[in-house]
Design a protein around this motif. Sequence first.
Motif, short mmCIF file in Angstrom:
data_model
loop_
_atom_site.label_atom_id
_atom_site.label_comp_id
_atom_site.label_asym_id
_atom_site.label_seq_id
_atom_site.Cartn_x
_atom_site.Cartn_y
_atom_site.Cartn_z
N HIS A 158 20.05 -10.52 -11.22
CA HIS A 158 19.63 -9.58 -10.58
C HIS A 158 18.14 -9.96 -10.31
N LEU A 159 17.47 -9.73 -9.13
CA LEU A 159 16.14 -9.84 -8.56
C LEU A 159 15.87 -8.48 -7.84
N PHE A 160 14.87 -7.89 -8.64
CA PHE A 160 14.23 -6.55 -8.23
C PHE A 160 15.49 -5.69 -8.04
N GLY A 161 16.47 -5.66 -9.10
CA GLY A 161 17.66 -4.95 -8.84
C GLY A 161 18.70 -5.20 -8.11
N ILE A 162 18.50 -6.20 -7.28
CA ILE A 162 19.35 -6.74 -6.27
C ILE A 162 20.22 -7.78 -6.76
N PRO A 163 21.73 -7.76 -6.75
CA PRO A 163 22.35 -8.98 -7.27
C PRO A 163 22.06 -10.14 -6.75
N VAL A 164 21.97 -11.29 -7.25
CA VAL A 164 21.72 -12.62 -6.58
C VAL A 164 22.80 -12.90 -5.58
N SER A 165 23.94 -12.49 -5.88
CA SER A 165 24.99 -12.94 -4.71
C SER A 165 24.64 -12.19 -3.29
N VAL A 166 24.08 -10.95 -3.50
CA VAL A 166 23.62 -10.37 -1.98
C VAL A 166 22.18 -11.14 -1.61
N LEU A 167 21.30 -11.86 -2.44
CA LEU A 167 20.32 -12.19 -1.92
C LEU A 167 20.73 -13.74 -1.37
N ILE A 168 21.62 -14.31 -1.89
CA ILE A 168 22.01 -15.61 -1.32
C ILE A 168 22.77 -15.11 -0.02
N LEU A 169 23.35 -14.04 0.15
CA LEU A 169 23.90 -13.62 1.27
C LEU A 169 23.00 -13.46 2.38
N LEU A 170 21.92 -12.82 2.01
CA LEU A 170 20.76 -12.67 3.05
C LEU A 170 20.02 -13.93 3.43
N MET A 171 19.93 -14.81 2.58
CA MET A 171 19.31 -16.16 2.92
C MET A 171 20.29 -16.77 3.83
N CYS A 172 21.47 -16.76 3.57
CA CYS A 172 22.39 -17.42 4.45
C CYS A 172 22.54 -16.91 5.85
N LEU A 173 22.52 -15.57 5.89
CA LEU A 173 22.39 -14.85 7.17
C LEU A 173 20.98 -15.22 8.22
N LEU A 174 19.98 -15.32 7.36
CA LEU A 174 18.66 -15.56 7.97
C LEU A 174 18.65 -17.28 8.50
N MET A 175 19.31 -18.22 7.69
CA MET A 175 19.46 -19.46 7.95
C MET A 175 20.32 -19.64 9.28
N GLY A 176 21.38 -18.99 9.13
CA GLY A 176 22.45 -19.15 10.43
C GLY A 176 21.76 -18.40 11.55
N ASN A 177 21.15 -17.41 11.25
CA ASN A 177 20.50 -16.79 12.66
C ASN A 177 19.48 -17.58 13.17
N TYR A 178 18.67 -18.31 12.36
CA TYR A 178 17.61 -18.97 12.80
C TYR A 178 18.11 -20.10 13.52
N LEU A 179 19.19 -20.99 13.02
CA LEU A 179 20.06 -21.90 13.59
C LEU A 179 20.37 -21.74 15.00
N LEU A 180 21.03 -20.55 15.20
CA LEU A 180 21.62 -20.06 16.49
C LEU A 180 20.68 -19.56 17.37
N LYS A 181 19.48 -19.14 17.01
CA LYS A 181 18.63 -18.38 18.14
C LYS A 181 17.34 -19.16 18.13
N LYS A 182 16.96 -19.97 17.07
CA LYS A 182 15.54 -20.66 17.19
C LYS A 182 15.77 -21.91 17.48
N THR A 183 16.85 -22.62 17.36
CA THR A 183 16.85 -24.19 17.62
C THR A 183 17.78 -24.66 18.59
N TYR A 184 17.41 -25.91 19.09
CA TYR A 184 18.08 -26.39 20.45
C TYR A 184 19.63 -26.50 19.91
N LEU A 185 19.98 -26.83 18.76
CA LEU A 185 21.20 -27.02 18.29
C LEU A 185 22.17 -25.73 18.64
N GLY A 186 21.28 -24.58 18.19
CA GLY A 186 21.74 -23.12 18.36
C GLY A 186 22.51 -23.05 19.94
N LYS A 187 21.42 -23.30 20.83
CA LYS A 187 21.60 -22.99 22.12
C LYS A 187 22.88 -24.10 22.59
#
Length: 317
Positions: A158-187
Motif C-alpha cells: 500500500h502507498l498512502f493507504g491505497i493498494p499498489v494495484s489501484v495505483l498501477i491502474l491509475l498510472m495505466c489510465l493516465l498513460m492510455g489517456n495521454y496516448l489517445l488525447k495528447k499524441t499524434y498516434l492517438g489522433k
Amino acid sequence: MKKISRLLHHNILLIFLILAVELLFLRLSLPRFFSLGTLLSFGRQTAITAILAIGMGIVLISGGIDLSLGAIVSMIGMVAATFMVRLNLPIPIVVLSCILLGGLLGAVNGFICAKVRIHPFILTTASAVIYRGAANILSNGMPIYGLPGNFLQIDKYHLFGIPVSVLILLMCLLMGNYLLKKTYLGKYIYAIGLDEKSAEYAGINSRQIKIIVYCISGFFYGIASILLLTRIGSAQPTAMNGIELDVLVAAAIGGIGFKGGRGHLLNIILGVFVMEIFGDTLIVFNVGEYYRSIFKGIVLLIALFADGALRNDRNIS
C-alpha cells in the motif's frame, strides 16, 4: 433515437448516475460493504479487469477487437511462474520480460491482422486458442504453485493507504489517456477507427498503426497478468477464461464505439466498476451467475443497437 444513442454513448453523467444508484442500494442493503477492508479488496479485484479494459478500449477505438486477452494473460502467467519457480530468475527480470512478452503477443495479432487483412474477430479467436494451448503445454494442463514470497507480497503493498494495484491502474489510465488525447498516434488511432480508408487517403499508415495498437494493448495485458499472479498466488492455465465478455460489456456501458473512432478510457473504467458492483450485488442476494450472463448479453445487444443507430444518424446528417 438520435438523442437516446448519444446519451448512451457520450453522457458520462449517466454512468455516474448508475454507479450512484448501485452504491446507494448496496449501502442500504449491505452496510458492511463500505468497510475499509471490503473497499480495498474491491479495489484490488477491480484493478485487474480495469487494466485489461484499457488495453481492449484502445483496440476498440481503433476499429478492432481482441478476443485473445484472456488467453494472453494465462500464457504470460504460466511463463512468469515457470521463470520464477523452475528457473529461479530474479523477480524484476521476470516482471519486465513478461510485460514485454505481452506486447510481443499483441504485436503478433496486430501484424497478422494488418498484413493478412483477416478480420480481428476471427484472428483473435484463433490466436486465443493458440495462446491458451501454449499455456497448457507449459504446465501440462496443471497449475504452477510455489511462487516466491516476495513476489506474492506485491499485491499487499500500500502507498498512502491505497493498494499498489489501484495505483498501477491509475498510472495505466493516465498513460492510455495521454496516448489517445495528447499524441499524434492517438489522433491516428481515432482516425482509422472512424474511417480507415479516409485515414489512408490522408497519409496515415493504418497497417502500422494497427500493429502498434495491438502491441500497446499487449503491454497492458502483461501488467494485468502479473497483478493477477500476485493476487491468486499461482499460475492457472484457465485463468481469465471468459473475461473478454466482461470487458466488452464494460465498454458497452462506457460508450466505446464497437465500430471504432469513438470513446474514452475513463468511461470504460467506470463501466468496469458498474459491472463489478452489479456482480457483487447479485452475490449478496444469492442470484446465480446465469442471471448475470443474461444481463451481460442484454447490455451488449442494447449497446450494439445504439451504436448502429448512432452511426446511421451520422451518415444521414
